[in-house]
Design an enzyme around this catalytic site. Structure first.
Site, PDB file in Angstrom:
ATOM      1  N   SER A 160       6.016  -5.288  -3.016  1.00 50.81           N
ATOM      2  CA  SER A 160       6.254  -6.374  -2.077  1.00 50.81           C
ATOM      3  C   SER A 160       7.748  -6.590  -1.872  1.00 50.81           C
ATOM      4  O   SER A 160       8.464  -5.656  -1.480  1.00 50.81           O
ATOM      5  CB  SER A 160       5.543  -7.652  -2.556  1.00 50.81           C
ATOM      6  OG  SER A 160       5.482  -8.622  -1.541  1.00 50.81           O
ATOM      7  N   GLU A 220       3.072  -1.060   4.014  1.00 44.44           N
ATOM      8  CA  GLU A 220       2.037  -2.105   4.005  1.00 44.44           C
ATOM      9  C   GLU A 220       2.747  -3.440   4.190  1.00 44.44           C
ATOM     10  O   GLU A 220       3.969  -3.507   4.188  1.00 44.44           O
ATOM     11  CB  GLU A 220       1.251  -2.070   2.697  1.00 44.44           C
ATOM     12  CG  GLU A 220       2.095  -2.180   1.434  1.00 44.44           C
ATOM     13  CD  GLU A 220       2.279  -3.599   0.936  1.00 44.44           C
ATOM     14  OE1 GLU A 220       1.432  -4.468   1.224  1.00 44.44           O
ATOM     15  OE2 GLU A 220       3.281  -3.847   0.247  1.00 44.44           O
ATOM     16  N   HIS A 226      -0.797  -5.113  -1.092  1.00 48.25           N
ATOM     17  CA  HIS A 226      -1.364  -6.439  -1.348  1.00 48.25           C
ATOM     18  C   HIS A 226      -2.885  -6.384  -1.212  1.00 48.25           C
ATOM     19  O   HIS A 226      -3.459  -6.873  -0.249  1.00 48.25           O
ATOM     20  CB  HIS A 226      -0.781  -7.462  -0.365  1.00 48.25           C
ATOM     21  CG  HIS A 226       0.684  -7.694  -0.523  1.00 48.25           C
ATOM     22  ND1 HIS A 226       1.628  -6.810  -0.034  1.00 48.25           N
ATOM     23  CD2 HIS A 226       1.370  -8.705  -1.105  1.00 48.25           C
ATOM     24  CE1 HIS A 226       2.841  -7.273  -0.310  1.00 48.25           C
ATOM     25  NE2 HIS A 226       2.709  -8.420  -0.950  1.00 48.25           N
TER      26      HIS A 226
END
Length: 307
Positions: free
Chosen positions: A116, A212, A277
């Site tokens: 992330s 992502e 995620h």
């Protein structure tokens, strides 16, 4: 794009440091993550400021200087074999320029894990230290502490990386084909916001790009992909793997954006690759030479991610 230096795998009893370079972490989740790591016969240590919360900017795990000091101290501690990020959130961009890269390079290679917001650090570890890193679950993340698949894939990568040299995602081809290159990528919004900074990769040429994101509307994903296209950052990319798009709206509404922006690159593209995620997120090595087979939904490394 060249393959990067592979750190050594972990062995039972290895000491691992947990740091929080971005957002704040609830203590109970840290403790749950530590329990998992101890169950693997690791010796986890928690950096001094992991449980901090910035007094005015509550989305940060303490001050920029303290978060940077935790990461640097953990990395430069010769007794520490791996550094695991407790969570993502936001804040790595604010502290990355405070790190002493010469001191960290002198400390030698070791394992680095996170995802992330930690994308910013993955890029910096590649450009400044030349190291393979692991885009994998956060040590205090809900998707890690409550998901056996995510735990097992990370554990295998850390202890027996030859057993997961082929990452099988179950994904499907958006554009069929196979391609070879060096893996890179992360969270799309961080790759876009990192453009032009001192530690960012210059581009994805010759690479297998894995991207992502979370909590972004379709038009924002369009905007970020368009920015990467307009800057030339995607020029020469060998293939693309699309991971999770949690809370980005219905996938059937997002998919046309991905087809429109990525499908025309003329390279293999695989969707729903199962990293990022999502529950049971796979651990993806960045900086490793591999082959991406969009039709089979596999990423096969030339060599195990860790030595």
């Amino acid at each position: 794009m060249r393959e990067l230096l592979r750190p050594s795998r972990l062995a039972p009893g290895a000491r691992v440091a947990v740091v929080a370079p971005s957002g704040p972490v609830p203590e109970e989740r840290v403790q749950a993550g530590l329990d998992v790591l101890r169950g693997w016969d690791l010796d986890p240590v928690v950096a001094p400021h992991v449980l901090d919360r910035h007094g005015e900017l509550g989305y940060l795990a303490g001050t920029d200087a303290d978060r940077a000091a935790d990461l640097q101290a953990a990395w430069c501690d010769p007794s520490v074999d791996a550094v695991l990020c407790a969570r993502g959130g936001y804040g790595a961009q604010r502290m990355v320029d405070l790190l002493d890269w010469e001191a960290m390079r002198a400390a030698g290679p070791k394992v680095f894990v996170g995802f992330s917001d930690v994308t910013v650090l993955h890029q910096a570890f590649a450009t400044r230290l030349g190291l393979v890193t692991l885009y994998g679950p956060a040590a205090a993340g809900v998707d890690f502490i409550k998901n056996a698949r995510a735990q097992e894939h990370l554990r295998a990568t850390l202890f027996a990386p030859e057993s997961v040299r082929t990452v099988t995602s179950g994904g499907t081809a958006l554009v069929p084909g196979r391609a070879r290159g060096v893996t890179l990528g992360g969270c799309l919004s961080l790759l876009a916001s990192d453009l032009g900074t001192p530690h960012a990769r210059a581009g994805a040429r010759g690479g297998l790009l894995l991207i992502e994101d979370v909590g972004e509307q379709a038009y924002r994903i369009d905007r970020m992909l368009t920015q990467l296209l307009r800057t030339g950052w995607l020029d020469g990319v060998a293939a693309v793997a699309l991971g999770s798009w949690d809370r980005c709206g219905p996938y059937e509404a997002l998919r046309p954006v991905l087809v429109d922006r990525i499908g025309g690159l003329g390279v293999p593209v695989v969707e729903e690759f199962g990293f990022g995620h999502c529950a049971g997120a796979l651990t993806i090595p960045f900086g490793a030479t591999a082959e991406l087979d969009a039709d089979a939904g596999t990423l096969t490394l030339d060599r195990p991610a860790l030595r």
